[in-house]
Scaffold this motif. Sequence first.
Motif, PDB file in Angstrom:
ATOM      1  N   ALA A 177       7.173 -18.360   9.247  1.00 46.54           N
ATOM      2  CA  ALA A 177       7.775 -17.054   8.961  1.00 46.54           C
ATOM      3  C   ALA A 177       7.115 -16.387   7.761  1.00 46.54           C
ATOM      4  O   ALA A 177       6.857 -15.183   7.760  1.00 46.54           O
ATOM      5  N   ARG A 178       6.829 -17.187   6.722  1.00 47.06           N
ATOM      6  CA  ARG A 178       6.170 -16.605   5.544  1.00 47.06           C
ATOM      7  C   ARG A 178       4.744 -16.190   5.866  1.00 47.06           C
ATOM      8  O   ARG A 178       4.257 -15.179   5.349  1.00 47.06           O
ATOM      9  N   MET A 179       4.074 -16.928   6.722  1.00 50.34           N
ATOM     10  CA  MET A 179       2.725 -16.548   7.139  1.00 50.34           C
ATOM     11  C   MET A 179       2.750 -15.200   7.857  1.00 50.34           C
ATOM     12  O   MET A 179       1.881 -14.344   7.653  1.00 50.34           O
ATOM     13  N   TYR A 180       3.771 -14.994   8.683  1.00 54.00           N
ATOM     14  CA  TYR A 180       3.899 -13.715   9.368  1.00 54.00           C
ATOM     15  C   TYR A 180       4.210 -12.594   8.380  1.00 54.00           C
ATOM     16  O   TYR A 180       3.739 -11.467   8.542  1.00 54.00           O
ATOM     17  N   PHE A 181       5.008 -12.903   7.354  1.00 51.77           N
ATOM     18  CA  PHE A 181       5.286 -11.886   6.340  1.00 51.77           C
ATOM     19  C   PHE A 181       4.009 -11.504   5.595  1.00 51.77           C
ATOM     20  O   PHE A 181       3.762 -10.322   5.339  1.00 51.77           O
ATOM     21  N   LEU A 182       3.205 -12.492   5.235  1.00 48.40           N
ATOM     22  CA  LEU A 182       1.942 -12.203   4.549  1.00 48.40           C
ATOM     23  C   LEU A 182       1.045 -11.327   5.411  1.00 48.40           C
ATOM     24  O   LEU A 182       0.399 -10.395   4.920  1.00 48.40           O
ATOM     25  N   LEU A 183       1.020 -11.617   6.714  1.00 53.57           N
ATOM     26  CA  LEU A 183       0.220 -10.802   7.625  1.00 53.57           C
ATOM     27  C   LEU A 183       0.767  -9.380   7.700  1.00 53.57           C
ATOM     28  O   LEU A 183      -0.007  -8.409   7.692  1.00 53.57           O
ATOM     29  N   ALA A 184       2.092  -9.242   7.771  1.00 58.04           N
ATOM     30  CA  ALA A 184       2.701  -7.911   7.828  1.00 58.04           C
ATOM     31  C   ALA A 184       2.390  -7.116   6.564  1.00 58.04           C
ATOM     32  O   ALA A 184       2.099  -5.903   6.625  1.00 58.04           O
ATOM     33  N   TRP A 185       2.433  -7.779   5.404  1.00 59.00           N
ATOM     34  CA  TRP A 185       2.117  -7.103   4.136  1.00 59.00           C
ATOM     35  C   TRP A 185       0.648  -6.676   4.111  1.00 59.00           C
ATOM     36  O   TRP A 185       0.326  -5.545   3.744  1.00 59.00           O
ATOM     37  N   PHE A 186      -0.225  -7.566   4.521  1.00 56.06           N
ATOM     38  CA  PHE A 186      -1.650  -7.254   4.564  1.00 56.06           C
ATOM     39  C   PHE A 186      -1.928  -6.092   5.522  1.00 56.06           C
ATOM     40  O   PHE A 186      -2.679  -5.168   5.196  1.00 56.06           O
ATOM     41  N   HIS A 187      -1.314  -6.112   6.706  1.00 57.06           N
ATOM     42  CA  HIS A 187      -1.507  -5.049   7.702  1.00 57.06           C
ATOM     43  C   HIS A 187      -1.025  -3.710   7.152  1.00 57.06           C
ATOM     44  O   HIS A 187      -1.675  -2.670   7.365  1.00 57.06           O
ATOM     45  N   ALA A 188       0.101  -3.721   6.441  1.00 60.21           N
ATOM     46  CA  ALA A 188       0.634  -2.484   5.867  1.00 60.21           C
ATOM     47  C   ALA A 188      -0.307  -1.922   4.805  1.00 60.21           C
ATOM     48  O   ALA A 188      -0.562  -0.707   4.760  1.00 60.21           O
ATOM     49  N   ILE A 189      -0.843  -2.788   3.943  1.00 61.06           N
ATOM     50  CA  ILE A 189      -1.765  -2.337   2.891  1.00 61.06           C
ATOM     51  C   ILE A 189      -3.016  -1.728   3.512  1.00 61.06           C
ATOM     52  O   ILE A 189      -3.477  -0.651   3.114  1.00 61.06           O
ATOM     53  N   VAL A 190      -3.569  -2.420   4.496  1.00 62.16           N
ATOM     54  CA  VAL A 190      -4.805  -1.966   5.133  1.00 62.16           C
ATOM     55  C   VAL A 190      -4.607  -0.598   5.785  1.00 62.16           C
ATOM     56  O   VAL A 190      -5.452   0.300   5.661  1.00 62.16           O
ATOM     57  N   GLN A 191      -3.481  -0.423   6.487  1.00 63.47           N
ATOM     58  CA  GLN A 191      -3.246   0.843   7.175  1.00 63.47           C
ATOM     59  C   GLN A 191      -2.886   1.967   6.214  1.00 63.47           C
ATOM     60  O   GLN A 191      -3.339   3.102   6.385  1.00 63.47           O
ATOM     61  N   GLU A 192      -2.072   1.670   5.195  1.00 63.76           N
ATOM     62  CA  GLU A 192      -1.646   2.722   4.278  1.00 63.76           C
ATOM     63  C   GLU A 192      -2.810   3.266   3.457  1.00 63.76           C
ATOM     64  O   GLU A 192      -2.822   4.452   3.105  1.00 63.76           O
ATOM     65  N   ARG A 193      -3.788   2.435   3.148  1.00 63.01           N
ATOM     66  CA  ARG A 193      -4.940   2.916   2.381  1.00 63.01           C
ATOM     67  C   ARG A 193      -5.763   3.924   3.176  1.00 63.01           C
ATOM     68  O   ARG A 193      -6.536   4.695   2.603  1.00 63.01           O
ATOM     69  N   LEU A 194      -5.619   3.923   4.502  1.00 67.37           N
ATOM     70  CA  LEU A 194      -6.326   4.910   5.312  1.00 67.37           C
ATOM     71  C   LEU A 194      -5.882   6.326   4.979  1.00 67.37           C
ATOM     72  O   LEU A 194      -6.629   7.285   5.173  1.00 67.37           O
ATOM     73  N   ARG A 195      -4.658   6.477   4.499  1.00 69.15           N
ATOM     74  CA  ARG A 195      -4.152   7.811   4.139  1.00 69.15           C
ATOM     75  C   ARG A 195      -4.876   8.376   2.921  1.00 69.15           C
ATOM     76  O   ARG A 195      -4.805   9.576   2.662  1.00 69.15           O
ATOM     77  N   TYR A 196      -5.539   7.498   2.173  1.00 68.07           N
ATOM     78  CA  TYR A 196      -6.212   7.926   0.946  1.00 68.07           C
ATOM     79  C   TYR A 196      -7.731   7.935   1.100  1.00 68.07           C
ATOM     80  O   TYR A 196      -8.457   7.905   0.111  1.00 68.07           O
ATOM     81  N   THR A 197      -8.201   7.952   2.340  1.00 71.75           N
ATOM     82  CA  THR A 197      -9.644   8.047   2.593  1.00 71.75           C
ATOM     83  C   THR A 197     -10.186   9.343   1.980  1.00 71.75           C
ATOM     84  O   THR A 197      -9.559  10.398   2.115  1.00 71.75           O
ATOM     85  N   GLY A 200      -9.187   5.205  -0.564  1.00 67.08           N
ATOM     86  CA  GLY A 200      -8.669   3.912  -0.126  1.00 67.08           C
ATOM     87  C   GLY A 200      -9.701   3.125   0.653  1.00 67.08           C
ATOM     88  O   GLY A 200      -9.923   1.934   0.404  1.00 67.08           O
ATOM     89  N   TRP A 201     -10.318   3.760   1.633  1.00 63.59           N
ATOM     90  CA  TRP A 201     -11.480   3.259   2.371  1.00 63.59           C
ATOM     91  C   TRP A 201     -12.499   4.387   2.397  1.00 63.59           C
ATOM     92  O   TRP A 201     -12.134   5.562   2.311  1.00 63.59           O
ATOM     93  N   SER A 202     -13.756   4.063   2.569  1.00 66.05           N
ATOM     94  CA  SER A 202     -14.786   5.108   2.553  1.00 66.05           C
ATOM     95  C   SER A 202     -14.720   5.982   3.801  1.00 66.05           C
ATOM     96  O   SER A 202     -15.231   7.096   3.806  1.00 66.05           O
ATOM     97  N   LYS A 203     -14.084   5.484   4.873  1.00 76.34           N
ATOM     98  CA  LYS A 203     -13.931   6.251   6.103  1.00 76.34           C
ATOM     99  C   LYS A 203     -12.672   5.779   6.809  1.00 76.34           C
ATOM    100  O   LYS A 203     -12.087   4.755   6.456  1.00 76.34           O
ATOM    101  N   LYS A 204     -12.258   6.501   7.833  1.00 78.10           N
ATOM    102  CA  LYS A 204     -11.037   6.154   8.567  1.00 78.10           C
ATOM    103  C   LYS A 204     -11.365   5.129   9.654  1.00 78.10           C
ATOM    104  O   LYS A 204     -11.793   5.496  10.747  1.00 78.10           O
ATOM    105  N   TYR A 205     -11.164   3.874   9.335  1.00 74.90           N
ATOM    106  CA  TYR A 205     -11.351   2.817  10.323  1.00 74.90           C
ATOM    107  C   TYR A 205     -10.141   2.751  11.247  1.00 74.90           C
ATOM    108  O   TYR A 205      -9.020   3.074  10.843  1.00 74.90           O
ATOM    109  N   GLU A 206     -10.364   2.299  12.464  1.00 75.77           N
ATOM    110  CA  GLU A 206      -9.289   2.274  13.459  1.00 75.77           C
ATOM    111  C   GLU A 206      -8.555   0.930  13.436  1.00 75.77           C
ATOM    112  O   GLU A 206      -8.534   0.182  14.413  1.00 75.77           O
ATOM    113  N   PHE A 207      -7.920   0.625  12.301  1.00 72.79           N
ATOM    114  CA  PHE A 207      -7.060  -0.555  12.234  1.00 72.79           C
ATOM    115  C   PHE A 207      -5.781  -0.252  13.006  1.00 72.79           C
ATOM    116  O   PHE A 207      -5.094   0.737  12.722  1.00 72.79           O
ATOM    117  N   ASN A 208      -5.427  -1.076  13.973  1.00 65.48           N
ATOM    118  CA  ASN A 208      -4.260  -0.778  14.795  1.00 65.48           C
ATOM    119  C   ASN A 208      -3.523  -2.048  15.193  1.00 65.48           C
ATOM    120  O   ASN A 208      -3.794  -3.134  14.683  1.00 65.48           O
TER     121      ASN A 208
END
Length: 662
Positions: free
Chosen positions: A194-214, A217-225
Amino acid sequence: SPFCSVSSCMKVELGKQWYQRRVRGKFVSAVFGEGFISDEQMDLHAITKNEVKGNTPVLLCCVTGYDASGRVEDMATDQKQALSNIAIGSAEGFSLADKAINAAAKSGKWVMLKNVHLAPGWLVQLEKKLHALKTHPNFRLFLTLEITPKIPVNLLRAGRILVFEPPDGIKANLLRTFNSIAGGRVNRAPNERARMYFLLAWFHAIVQERLRYTPLGWSKKYEFNESDLKCACDTIDRWVDDTAQGRDNLPPNKIPWGALCTLMSQSIYGGRIDNNFDQLLMNDFVKRIFQAGTFESDFQLVEKIDESGNSLVIPDGLRREDFLRWMHKLPDTQTPAWLGLPNNADQVILQTKATTFIQKLLKMQAVTDDEDLAYQDTSASRKTSVIGSAARPTWMKNLEANVKQWLGIIPQEDIPVLKRTVENIKDPLYRFFEREVTIGRNLLKTVLTDLRDIEQVCELKKKQTNYIRSLLSDLQKGIVPKSWLRYTVPSGVTINPWVIDFSERIRQILRIVEAAQKGATALKELTVWLGGLFSQEAYVTATRQTVAQVKGYSLEELKLQVSIHDSPVDLDSNSFGISGLKLMGARHEGGKLKVTEDIMSDLVYTKISWIRICDVKEVGKKITLPVYLNNMRTILVETLDFPTDEDKFYQRGVAILCTSLS
């Protein structure tokens, strides 16, 4: 004044964006209920089974970069339903789609047509086909498409529309991720899953939210989905199951963190990345989140979430329900610090949006002027000659004033051609500057000739040609004419900042010519505005070739060293002076780089030196930063190493810009 009007408009746009981000959550909750935003995942199976008929297409509308097809594929797998996947966009795809629909409509199978927005004309035929088609009760047709106004209205009316987009905010992203994964899967043994899944959910949220600051946040809008998320879940299950071997508990230090980090950063998420510094950022996040220390009760997910210095500690739980309760207690809005960005990152993005807003406003104003001109009474102009007529539209008078202003800014001097000699043609630096002078000389001639022709046309002293008409159309809309774009500038840059930037480039060309006339020594000691060159990478290469030629070294033996100064310093045979560089997100202090909340600071004088690798003395910790051409961060000019005592430069998007033109 016009400048006051533009400033007021920018303040209105900045205020509007700030207001929207703060109140839209409360507004939606007030209209649709408190639980609307945080409700559990939409039940696509229930909608497909109970609310849709066989001849009703299900339209899965997605924002650009988001793919909802994985949900249909997962649902078909869970329901053991045969599903045909067809990509639309070619003649072959159309014929395959027709055959698949005809066959599935009789047998009761499912069909999914992907990217149908690429063929809006064919969708008209599809809508008519579905209207007359007799279907099996179990038949379902899914259409994935990006949100676009080109989709036929009748198809939208006939279908069931479902809109998919990444959730807004870390809290919403975490909840969507956990609600999309079955509770039984999360709570399976071992308890650490369960904690491993939480870590993945946190990582996925960080990766996707940084796309808003391209591009910060990232140099370009990658299609993380969600496809990446699904693959990551399967990877965690596979490695955890193989390691636990049926046991109820798995010691954190026994989890194969190295394998998981490599797969996450290099394949699952990192496989989409094509920028080396984005890859370093991805590696940094993966190593920080997927580690044994995250099973400690005091592990900090975010060190400073507000100005008071409070930190966000990982929840202490072993079950899916424990993590969900913690997620629901999170605030609805988060600062950029949650993502590892400076808190003023919002300001950078809002300034970019405000600039775009002003550009669109200027173009709309030009279009309005065109429409006013079209409705003017032309009877008077028919009675008088075109040449010498006193009747001029407003836009022409305004353009004439602008042209006169631009001509007053751009240098009018003739740029002489650099003369080649037997000696100077051997110098790589001279050959580079010769090309720069030639490009600048030719472009200056074109720009001045065009502006003077437009000035005469606006004064009704010259007739228009097709070429001049295209110039008039572009300039009155604030667009830089294509014939002037002979070097790289940020997309969407308007004519006024371009003219100022171009004028400074020409002045540098004149200084280069003056130095070249004095000799090779003056040319080498010239302080160069790197962003004002037409080819920045070629200049760096020329300096390296010059040192290699003078010293008799091979190019591979030389390594670039850099030092920052508050004023010009003496240069040796290995060194060159650069000015005009901009440092984003950090400052240079005491000979070292430090992270700061400042958006941008000037590097007054940068000394670059080419030193033999065997002579380089590595002292202390260093950070390698990218040098981008402009704030779009699409063109990497060079990389520079700086001494520092701090970390998190990559998380905060620290970079060096050659020019602030935007």
